[in-house]
Structure formats: C-alpha cells, structure tokens
Write an enzyme that holds these catalytic residues in place. Structure first.
Site, mmCIF file in Angstrom:
data_model
loop_
_atom_site.group_PDB
_atom_site.id
_atom_site.type_symbol
_atom_site.label_atom_id
_atom_site.label_comp_id
_atom_site.label_asym_id
_atom_site.label_seq_id
_atom_site.Cartn_x
_atom_site.Cartn_y
_atom_site.Cartn_z
ATOM 1 N N ARG B 122 0.788 -1.223 0.000
ATOM 2 C CA ARG B 122 0.000 0.000 0.000
ATOM 3 C C ARG B 122 0.818 1.269 0.000
ATOM 4 N NH1 ARG B 122 -3.401 -3.975 0.883
ATOM 5 N NH2 ARG B 122 -2.306 -4.867 2.606
ATOM 6 N N SER B 180 2.973 -10.313 9.749
ATOM 7 C CA SER B 180 2.518 -11.546 10.382
ATOM 8 C C SER B 180 3.670 -12.531 10.416
ATOM 9 C CB SER B 180 1.330 -12.103 9.600
ATOM 10 O OG SER B 180 0.764 -13.182 10.305
ATOM 11 N N GLY B 181 3.349 -13.834 10.418
ATOM 12 C CA GLY B 181 4.398 -14.850 10.424
ATOM 13 C C GLY B 181 4.211 -15.792 11.587
ATOM 14 N N TRP B 228 -2.004 -5.845 8.396
ATOM 15 C CA TRP B 228 -1.598 -5.594 7.016
ATOM 16 C C TRP B 228 -2.035 -4.224 6.491
ATOM 17 C CZ3 TRP B 228 -6.156 -5.614 4.063
ATOM 18 C CH2 TRP B 228 -7.239 -6.308 4.629
ATOM 19 N N ASP B 289 -13.356 -14.973 8.819
ATOM 20 C CA ASP B 289 -12.242 -14.317 8.137
ATOM 21 C C ASP B 289 -12.465 -12.811 8.032
ATOM 22 O OD1 ASP B 289 -10.532 -14.268 4.984
ATOM 23 O OD2 ASP B 289 -9.682 -14.513 6.974
ATOM 24 N N ASP B 291 -11.955 -8.992 10.140
ATOM 25 C CA ASP B 291 -10.793 -8.419 10.811
ATOM 26 C C ASP B 291 -11.156 -7.028 11.301
ATOM 27 O OD1 ASP B 291 -9.632 -8.136 7.497
ATOM 28 O OD2 ASP B 291 -10.388 -6.448 8.663
ATOM 29 N N ARG B 316 -15.560 -4.529 9.144
ATOM 30 C CA ARG B 316 -15.906 -5.538 8.169
ATOM 31 C C ARG B 316 -17.134 -6.348 8.575
ATOM 32 N NH1 ARG B 316 -10.868 -8.894 5.564
ATOM 33 N NH2 ARG B 316 -12.195 -10.534 4.719
#
Lengths: 315, 527
Positions: B122, B180-181, B228, B289, B291, B316
């Site tokens: 972005r 993330s990760g 994100w 899903d 957020d 959302r």
C-alpha cells in the site's frame, strides 16, 4: 449484475468421478446402462510425463482432500478462484500452466514474485501429483465425457424443433443473441449444459472467480428493456453498464446501442431469454440426442507454434 | 565592487537552491502537513482523508481533465495512494519505487529490488531525506528520496516474522511497519534515520501475558492477528491506533475456543514504547475471516452533549463503531449495511450477541455480511464541512465453507468463503455511503453500478467533493452533501487504491493509481 460463482461446480466433480454415467434430474431410467468412460485429467494441453495419480480415483480423492485443506483460502472452492489467488479450474479460462508437469512444478516450487509459496516442504512429490490430478480433473469439460445418443438427430433438433439457432451460433451458423456454442463441450461441464437447458435462470460462473484481474464484459446475458426519453422501447441483452451508460445488443435488429443512464428508464428483466424446460419440450430420446450433439461441440486448442528455425532476421 | 556583487548574487542563488534541496520532511511537517503536499497514507494522522485544497470544487469539477499518465510496467493491482512532496510524486509496490515530476508525470528516478513482484502493497512512506519501501523478502528499505540510492535495510527483529504490505508509517522520528508470520501478527517501530528497531508489539499474547487465556489449550500457537494495514495517531494522547486481523485457522474455531485476543481488535499503543494502553475486540472468536484492519478515523466531537475524543470505525463485520479513544470505551455500534444477521445486537460493552446458525459448514452457510465484509481495507473519509463519514459499503451476503477435515497446525486453508450468495436479492453491490459520523445514521447512498468487489478508497476535499474510484474502473467525483455525481472518467482498469491530491505551481491535481497506471487530473489551464 455481478457474475457469480456456479454453486453446481462441486457436484460436477462428483459426476466426473462416477466414470461417465450421466444421471439427470429427469430420471435415471432413460440413461442407465449407457456408459462412457471418463478420461480424468485429459483436459486441454499437450501430453507430458505421465502423472502417476491420473485414473486412480483414490489418489484423486486424496488430492481433493489436500486441496480443500490447503488451497481453498487462496484459490477457492473447486478451483474457482479465491480472495488471494486466481482460479485454477474456472471454466473457459486460458491457463498458463496446462500440463501435469507445469502444475506440479508450480505447486512444488511456488511462483516467484507472487503470493504463491513453494509447497515442497509441506507435501511429498506423490501428494503434489495427486493435487495436480485433482486440478486437472476439475478442468475437465463435457468433451471428456460426451453423452451417448444420436448426434445427427440431436443436431437436427438443434436447428429445427429447438430453433436454438434463433439465438445461438455454431461455427458461424445461427444468431448472435445468446452465447456462441462452437466450443460448448470444451468450455462447460456436462452438468452445466444440462442445467442450462432445464433450470430456471441458471447462471454460469464468469471467468476469474471473485478476484478478477481484468475488466470483463457481462457474462450473464441480462435481458433489459430500455425506454428512451421520446418513448421508444428497445429490448435487448445488456453487454456492459456503469453508473453513467449502458451497452445493449438489440434483440430485434441485432444492433449495438449505447444509452446514457440519465436519459432512459431501464427495466432489468429477471427472466432469462433462454427457455428452461427443454426436458418438457422434447421427448426423453430427443433430449438425450440433443445432449449427444451439444457435448461434442469442441474446438481443439491450436498446436504450439513452431520453434524459431535457423537463419537471421526478425519476425 | 562588481566581484563582490557577483559573489553576493551567487551566494543568494545558492541559498535559494539550497533551500529547495534541503526540504526534508520533519516531524513538524507530518503533524501539520502542508495541504499542497500529500505525505501520509491517510493524508493526516487522524486519517480523515480530508484535503483543505479547494481550487477544484463543486462549481468547476465538471471540467476536470486527465493531465498525464505514468505506466508502471509489469505492475498490477496497485494499492498505493500517490505520495507527493514539494512537486515530486512517489508511488510503488513491493520491490519498486518510482519518483515522478508530479506536474508532468516524467520519471525522475526509479528503484527496483529483485524479483519483480505484483504483491499487494500500500505505498511508499516518506520522512527526512528518505523514502521507505517494503521488499517482498520482508525488508524495510530506506532510499534517498532525491535519487533512490539505498541507504539502509531492516528486517523484523523476531525470527519467523515477515512484513506485510502497509505503507511505512512515519511519526516522531520512527517508521512503523507491521505484518505476520510465525506466532501471529506484529507491529514494529524502527528509527527513521538508522533503521534500528525501537520496539515491537505482538497480536497474540504468550502464556503469562494478559489475553493468552482467551485461547483454549495451546491454540495460541496457531497465530493469526495479521496487521496488514497501517493506522492513526493522536499526538496529544501519544497513542497510535491500529487494527488486527483474524485468528488462525480462519473458518474453523473448534480447537481455539475463547475470544482469541487480540485478533479482530482495535489496539491503542503508546507510540514511544509500543505498550498496549487499551484494546477493543470487534469480533470475538471470529470464524468468518473478518478483521479490524479498517482505517480508524479520529474525531473530536460532541457525544451526548459532551465534547469527546472519538475513534470511528466501519468494521468488516457490518457494524459502525464509535469509541472513546482515550480509553477504548464503547459508545455506540450500529449496522451500516441493510443485512447483518450473524448477531442480534451488542451488549452495553459492545460485545456481539451471536445468532446461532451462521458459522461456516461443510455444505456452506449463508452469512450477511459476506466474508469479503460490509467494508474492507479501502479508506473511508470524513469531512468536517458536512460532518459526514464516507465509506465504501458492500451490500449482500456470502456463503462460507469450512474444510472437510479438521485443521492441522501449520497448514493454511481451513475453508473458503469469498463467494456471493446465489439469491439475487443478496448479490454483492458496492455503494459510496455517507453516515452521520456520530450517530451512524445513513444520510445518502451512491450506487457504483457494475462494481461488486471492494478495492478503491475515498478522498474528501474542502472543495465540497468526494473523489470515489470504482472497482470496475470508473473514477467519479461526488457532491459531498448530496452524493450526486458531478464528474467521471473511465480509467479502463480495475481500481484497488485511493486517490490523493496536491498542488504544483498553483495548480491542484487529483492523482490515482489505477491497476498499473498513475493518472493525474486537473482543471484546464487558466482556471
């Protein structure tokens, strides 16, 4: 109108597994005993090194399970495309990776520069072949499992009793109001063809799933009735639209029209122009024969271009 | 005498030239940006995305023209708002930055990192004499803003973490990035000049840390809560406000009973230390899903007769939230789309009261709003002139599926859900929707006909306009009071970014990244 994914796609993969017995909503008695052998994974594309999982229903079922556990959040259910990745088995899509080897390599090594990671560490080669076979099976279309019946008789019904040529074209013959059917068997599954003939307002999934990467014309053949400012009424098929304009193919004169939205009244007809009761208009034998004809309408992909030969010069 | 005059003249010229060259972006600039520049992802730290420029306004926007196009070869799905500083535009994606003359679109420099990438990122941050890019290999890269020379690189401090794609966020001498990760999402701050790590914060608390008890058994190890998108900053309270993503696995909640903090949450962190001051969880134990990565807008306004520091978020999950941003107190939550069926209401603390029967199933369950959300990451905007909160709202419902088998840790893909309901009355349709910012009541709608998938964000201007690109390529200017379209231009490609605005040589421009092109619009000369 938004294109939408086809909820019958999942049922189709189970039809393919049933090794060619084609059971329709109208009743199995007409078709029992007519067997056509399925060629799983025999989708378009040049032949390559043999995939050990092809033709093995258990291996393919394992591939389906692995796909559902791992791939759906990016690539969608039944390969129709997901939020993060392109479809791997949407109908009528042009694929970059067509052979088993190409699909296998992409799953194993990932696709550098994109979000697709390598799965070499997560799956064995065997498992990747199974997922590949499953994907190839998803890509199978009607030409892989054509219906039995009298093809010539079906062609006669297409042009005369059914008057399908009044809206559809095959290899240049017919009309342009509805989709061109020259490659119907190369782009649609048998169940989708049956549904189009027998289900009210049946919708076919557009290419691209929910994550389009290109602008598409409308795929829904939405009938519209436009009333202009001076009272003229034009009926037709909507080709595209936005908040300011509509692009319409006129039903009566087959001309292309553009309308400015603020000048006209638009009626979106909820009823498709396609009749949905062919199982009632035709006798069971006639329907079967028509299907035999339709499931063989196929345009094979062109051969690979020749390698550049010797000698200099461009082009 | 002549020699001295020439020396004075030369010295004066050098001073002038020097002044332009040393136009660094300072903390002060970012706290109160020059309206002729566009320096932050959301324009200003309160994320209102409201420009004070009014040369382009309701009376003349009908004459807006395309002035130039720059094509980013090989790019697609651009999500960057073009940043402009003193007439130079910076735009990019993972692994690429382009610096353009913002008046003409001519390329000044570009920087590429291997390999070519088309990931969703972005945009380019700016601070001091540097611009900041995210590398696809999870590097934060600082480049000299005048030439693109690489200055330093930084990686996430914690092993196994990777940066995702928000625009690097510059504040108080720091660059804040996130991702993330392994072990879940995180936010990390780096020194803007040296790249040294200052602090980090993790979305998923470890055993012993508050919130870990909201994960059954060892399920906290699954991770989740990716970060994100960037957020907002209140310099008086010294807090940054960020949103976190969904718990893992997305669609299967069986083995992670509990609220799963701090996923699907708005968190307030002390900007100096990264310590969390408060959190508010929009969707406890999310299985859709969803957020909380929707941009929170900060606004000081009267609430129930009392002046209050508010945080506004259209989430959302279909609810428009009004919180007190000093302590995270829930003040109000109202649906902002017509069908929200997964809950029947909110508790006094803002906790959803669940309606059973809307969890993902193997055969597919219908949820309103869909997994794509009643809105998503595309930026909302607020106009202090109209006192309206503008957003891209998605009407319709979706079908959510969970995988046929149980989730195995380490594996992705527990289901899928970005599928439209087959009922014609529930098909996806996007609207530019204006809400009263404090009550959340809908004031007007503008239907973006033919657009059905989220992507483009909004820009509000003091010229009384809302600039609203559409997924299917149309770029439209709306009257901010009425929602009436006053100008439009078909950019010819899918748009997934928000526009920005800036001034060069007295001319105001509107800039937009449309798929693989940047297009700049302005009034005809002499206006």
């Amino acid at each position: 109108m938004a294109a939408q994914t086809n909820p019958t796609a999942s049922r189709q993969s189970r039809w393919q597994k049933a090794n060619g017995i084609l059971l329709f909503a109208l009743g199995s008695m007409l078709f029992a005993g007519i067997t056509v052998s399925a060629q799983r994974g025999a989708g378009p594309g040049p032949a390559a090194a043999p995939n050990p999982a092809i033709g093995n229903p258990q291996a393919i079922a394992e591939g389906e399970r692995l796909y559902n556990e791992t791939c759906t959040s990016c690539h969608g259910k039944d390969g129709t495309g997901g939020e993060l990745g392109p479809p791997v088995a949407a109908q009528n899509r042009r694929y970059l990776r067509r052979t088993d080897q190409e699909i296998f390599d992409t799953i194993k090594n990932g696709n550098v520069g994109t979000q697709m990671p390598p799965y070499a560490g997560q799956f064995t080669d065997d498992q990747i072949w199974r997922i590949t076979a499953y994907i190839r099976g998803l890509r199978g279309t009607a030409i892989d499992t054509p219906a039995a019946g009298d093809v010539a008789g079906g062609e006669a019904i297409f042009w005369s009793k059914g008057n399908c040529g009044g809206c559809h074209m095959v290899k240049g013959k017919g009309s342009i109001l509805g989709p061109d059917l020259s490659n119907l068997a190369g782009s649609r599954k048998v169940q989708n063809i049956v549904d189009a003939l027998t289900k009210e307002n049946h919708k076919i999934a557009a290419d691209g799933g929910t994550h389009d990467t290109t602008l598409l014309p409308m795929m829904t053949y939405q009938p519209v009735r436009i009333t202009t400012a001076d009272g003229k009424v034009i009926s037709g098929i909507l080709k595209n639209e936005d908040s300011f304009s509509l692009q319409v193919l006129g039903k009566d004169d087959l001309n292309l029209y553009r309308f400015k939205r603020n000048n006209v009244k638009v009626f979106y007809d909820p009823q498709s122009l396609m009749p949905h009761d062919w199982d009632k208009r035709l006798s069971p034998a006639e329907f079967q024969n028509l299907l035999a004809f339709l499931t063989r309408l196929f345009v094979p992909p062109p051969p690979a271009p020749p390698a550049r030969g010797g000698g200099g010069g461009v082009g | 005498m002549q020699g001295i005059m020439r020396n004075i003249l030369t010295a004066s010229l050098l001073l002038l030239v020097g002044a332009v060259v040393t136009a660094q972006v300072t903390d002060k600039d970012l706290l109160n940006p020059d309206p002729n520049d566009y320096l932050l992802y959301s324009g200003t730290y309160d994320s209102q995305r409201h420009s004070l420029l009014k040369q382009i306004n309701t009376s003349n926007v009908g004459r807006l023209q395309a002035k130039w196009i720059f094509h980013l070869t090989g790019a697609k799905d651009l999500e960057a708002p073009p940043i402009v500083h003193k007439g130079v535009m910076y735009v990019g994606q993972y692994n690429r930055v382009h610096a353009l003359d913002a008046a003409t679109g001519r390329l000044i420099w570009e920087h590429f990192r291997q390999p070519p990438s088309v990931g969703w990122q972005r945009g380019i941050g700016i601070y001091g004499d540097m611009v900041y890019m995210i590398g696809q290999d999870s590097a934060l890269v600082a480049l000299d803003r005048r030439t693109g020379n690489p200055i330093w690189e930084a990686r996430p401090s914690q092993p196994g973490k990777r940066f995702q794609g928000p625009m690097p966020f510059a504040a108080k001498g720091m660059i804040i990035v996130s991702g993330s990760g392994q072990g879940g999402g995180f936010i990390e701050a780096f020194d803007a000049l040296t790249g040294k790590s200052r602090w980090w914060w993790n979305s998923i608390p470890k055993p012993g840390e508050p919130g870990n008890e909201t994960w059954a058994g060892e399920s906290w190890r699954n991770g989740g809560g990716p970060v994100w998108v960037s957020g907002s900053y209140d310099p008086q309270l010294n807090l940054i406000y960020w949103g976190t993503g969904q718990p893992t696995p997305d669609f299967v909640g069986d083995n992670r009973e509990g609220d799963n903090l701090y996923t699907d949450s708005i968190v307030a962190l002390d900007i100096d230390t990264g310590k969390m001051k408060w959190h508010f969880q929009n969707t406890p134990h999310d299985v859709h899903d969803w957020d909380s990565n929707e941009m929170p807008i900060l606004l000081d306004a009267p609430f129930n007769g009392q002046m209050r520091k508010l945080l506004l978020q259209a989430n959302r999950n279909g609810i428009y939230y009004v919180l007190d941003r000093t302590d995270g107190k829930f003040l109000r939550g109202v649906p902002f789309v017509s069908k929200v069926d997964w809950l029947s209401g909110l508790s006094p603390e803002g906790r959803p009261i669940l309606t059973p029967g809307h969890e993902p199933t193997v055969q597919g369950a219908k949820t309103c709003p869909s997994t794509a959300g009643a809105t998503n990451f595309p930026s909302p905007a607020y106009s202090p002139d109209t006192k309206l909160f503008y957003l891209i709202a998605q009407e319709g419902c979706g079908i959510t599926y969970r995988s046929t088998t149980n989730f195995r840790p380490g594996q992705g893909g527990s289901g899928t859900a970005y599928m439209e309901s087959p009922d014609d009355r529930e098909r996806w349709q996007l609207y530019v929707r204006a809400l009263d910012a404090v009550t959340g009541k809908k004031v007007w709608d503008y239907e973006q006909i033919s657009s059905f998938h989220y992507g483009p964000g909004l820009l509000s201007t003091a010229g009384g306009l809302i600039f609203a690109p559409e997924q299917q390529g149309m770029f439209t200017a709306l009257d901010a009071k009425s929602g009436k379209p006053l100008w439009n231009f078909n950019t010819g490609a899918l748009i997934t970014a928000a526009p920005t605005t800036y001034t060069v040589d007295g001319q105001q421009y509107i800039a937009l990244a449309a798929f693989s092109n940047v297009i700049a619009f302005a009034l005809p000369e002499g206006n």
